[in-house]
Each structure stands twice: as C-alpha cells, then as structure tokens.
Design a protein around this motif. Structure first.
Motif, mmCIF file in Angstrom:
data_model
loop_
_atom_site.group_PDB
_atom_site.id
_atom_site.type_symbol
_atom_site.label_atom_id
_atom_site.label_comp_id
_atom_site.label_asym_id
_atom_site.label_seq_id
_atom_site.Cartn_x
_atom_site.Cartn_y
_atom_site.Cartn_z
ATOM 1 N N GLU A 108 2.814 7.308 5.081
ATOM 2 C CA GLU A 108 1.850 8.261 4.528
ATOM 3 C C GLU A 108 0.550 7.593 4.082
ATOM 4 N N SER A 109 0.592 6.302 3.749
ATOM 5 C CA SER A 109 -0.608 5.596 3.275
ATOM 6 C C SER A 109 -1.289 4.780 4.368
ATOM 7 N N PHE A 110 -0.759 4.858 5.578
ATOM 8 C CA PHE A 110 -1.330 4.086 6.687
ATOM 9 C C PHE A 110 -2.798 4.445 6.910
ATOM 10 N N LYS A 159 -3.459 -12.262 6.510
ATOM 11 C CA LYS A 159 -3.307 -11.008 5.773
ATOM 12 C C LYS A 159 -1.995 -10.326 6.182
ATOM 13 N N LYS A 160 -1.218 -9.935 5.175
ATOM 14 C CA LYS A 160 0.054 -9.247 5.375
ATOM 15 C C LYS A 160 0.033 -7.964 4.555
ATOM 16 N N ILE A 161 0.022 -6.829 5.227
ATOM 17 C CA ILE A 161 -0.064 -5.533 4.563
ATOM 18 C C ILE A 161 1.228 -4.764 4.808
ATOM 19 N N VAL A 215 0.854 -1.191 0.000
ATOM 20 C CA VAL A 215 0.000 0.000 0.000
ATOM 21 C C VAL A 215 0.890 1.242 0.000
ATOM 22 N N TYR A 216 0.722 2.052 -1.019
ATOM 23 C CA TYR A 216 1.490 3.283 -1.164
ATOM 24 C C TYR A 216 0.687 4.194 -2.071
ATOM 25 N N GLU A 217 1.261 5.299 -2.504
ATOM 26 C CA GLU A 217 0.542 6.244 -3.348
ATOM 27 C C GLU A 217 0.040 5.547 -4.610
ATOM 28 N N GLY A 218 -1.249 5.712 -4.906
ATOM 29 C CA GLY A 218 -1.843 5.083 -6.074
ATOM 30 C C GLY A 218 -2.683 3.858 -5.746
ATOM 31 N N ILE A 219 -2.448 3.246 -4.602
ATOM 32 C CA ILE A 219 -3.262 2.109 -4.144
ATOM 33 C C ILE A 219 -4.478 2.669 -3.421
ATOM 34 N N THR A 220 -5.660 2.223 -3.805
ATOM 35 C CA THR A 220 -6.892 2.792 -3.282
ATOM 36 C C THR A 220 -7.434 2.010 -2.085
#
Length: 213
Positions: A86-88, A79-81, A59-64
C-alpha cells in the motif's frame, strides 16, 4: 542457499526463515523489498539500523515521502527499502522527486508473493506494485508457500522456478493433530477450553472466517 538472488525467478523456499530476505539486504545493490506486513519491516529495521545509522528504510503508513527522499539522499552506499504494498506509491513518488530511475537502478523483490493472490479479496491495494513489477529490469518473487502465477507476463519475461530445499537428512516435518469438523469456530472454542494455555497462535486461510471471527 544462493549466493545472490538472480533476476526473473520465482524462488520457492521450502522452509521459512532460511535467510532469503536477509541475503538481499546484504547484497551490494540497491533494493526494494515488498513485505505484506509491517511487523516484519519493523523487525528488520531494528536489526540492521542503529541510533546513528539508518542502513535500511521501512516504509509503511505514517512514513512520509520527505523521509524517503532524505534516505535516498543519505550517504548509505546501498539503499535498501522495505515497503508494504500500500505504501509502494510513496517510494515511486520519492524516486521521481530526486530523479532516480528505480526500474533500472533497483532490484525489486516481492516477498511472500502468495499473499498477493490470497489477500486481494479484503485488501485490494496489495496488488498495486504489480503494475510496476515487470517494468523493473531486475526482479524476483519469493515465498515459502508459493502459488504459481497465471499472469502471461511471467512467461514473456522468461521467469524460471528455483527451489531451495532442505537436505534429505534434515528433519523439518512435524506431526499434526487433525480435527475433522463442519464447524471450525465451534471446534476451535472447544479445543481452547480443553487445552488451556497462556498463548494461542491461530492461522486463517479463509477470508470469510477472518471477516466474521
């Protein structure tokens, strides 16, 4: 190496690349791992995921938020995220949307925890996960170059320091050439001009130089 990363510890891994993050990815529990840089996240996703199965989610910029929800509702058992600081917030929003209490159900690991202190001068949002860190029942810090945090909540939550050190016979030290100078940039240019190579790797520990270079 530890069999499992315990809760409420600051893990001092004296060497990089010993597999601490990989250990958490392989541990049978739900995890959120905060990484300061996107390339690390993409590298782990490439290693663990296939075209058919997404075992871990980056998960980072661009992931919704919708993409995170889709992963949370998938059939992946553990589940492993992996997420940037910044995207937390998007992970939090997705958890709320599907009714998951992440503070109870997920282990939170902040990797390269020293970056929270070092980078905040030019990357203010890197500290955002700390607002939630102590709300997690299970949590840990990890770094190869740790800085002991001064936040009193670490003491309140009875955090302990755990050191993973190489065996005494393991030769991990390397000789360094130290260049004494009062002008780092000029000395760097001089070194490059006198030592021509195809690639150079430059590590800054000065925010001022990072801004001006």
């Amino acid at each position: 190496m530890l069999g499992i990363i315990p809760t409420n510890i600051i893990l001092f891994k004296m060497l990089c690349g010993i597999g601490a993050t990989a250990l958490e990815l392989d541990t049978p529990r739900h995890s959120i791992i905060i990484e300061p840089n996107v390339p690390v996240i993409k590298g782990k996703c490439k290693k663990y995921n296939t075209t058919r199965t997404k075992l871990i989610l980056g998960v980072y910029e661009g992931i919704t938020v919708d993409e995170i929800i889709e992963y949370l509702e998938s059939k992946v058992q553990w589940k492993k995220i992996l997420v940037t600081p910044e995207s937390f917030g998007k992970v939090k929003e997705a958890m709320d949307e599907v009714g998951i209490n992440m503070y109870e159900k997920y282990f939170l690991l902040i990797d390269e925890c020293e970056r929270t202190i070092q980078d905040v001068g030019y990357r203010a949002n890197i500290t955002l996960p700390m607002k939630d860190f102590f709300l997690f029942k299970d949590k840990a810090f990890i770094s190869a170059t740790p800085i002991i945090p001064s936040d009193p909540r670490f003491k309140e939550h009875k955090f302990s320091n755990v050191y993973v050190q190489p065996d005494k016979d393991y030769a991990y030290k390397q000789e360094l050439k130290v260049i004494e100078t009062n002008n780092v940039m000029l000395s760097l240019k001089k070194f490059i001009s006198e030592n021509e190579r195809k690639q150079y790797f430059v590590f800054f520990n000065s925010q001022t130089l990072l801004h001006t270079s």
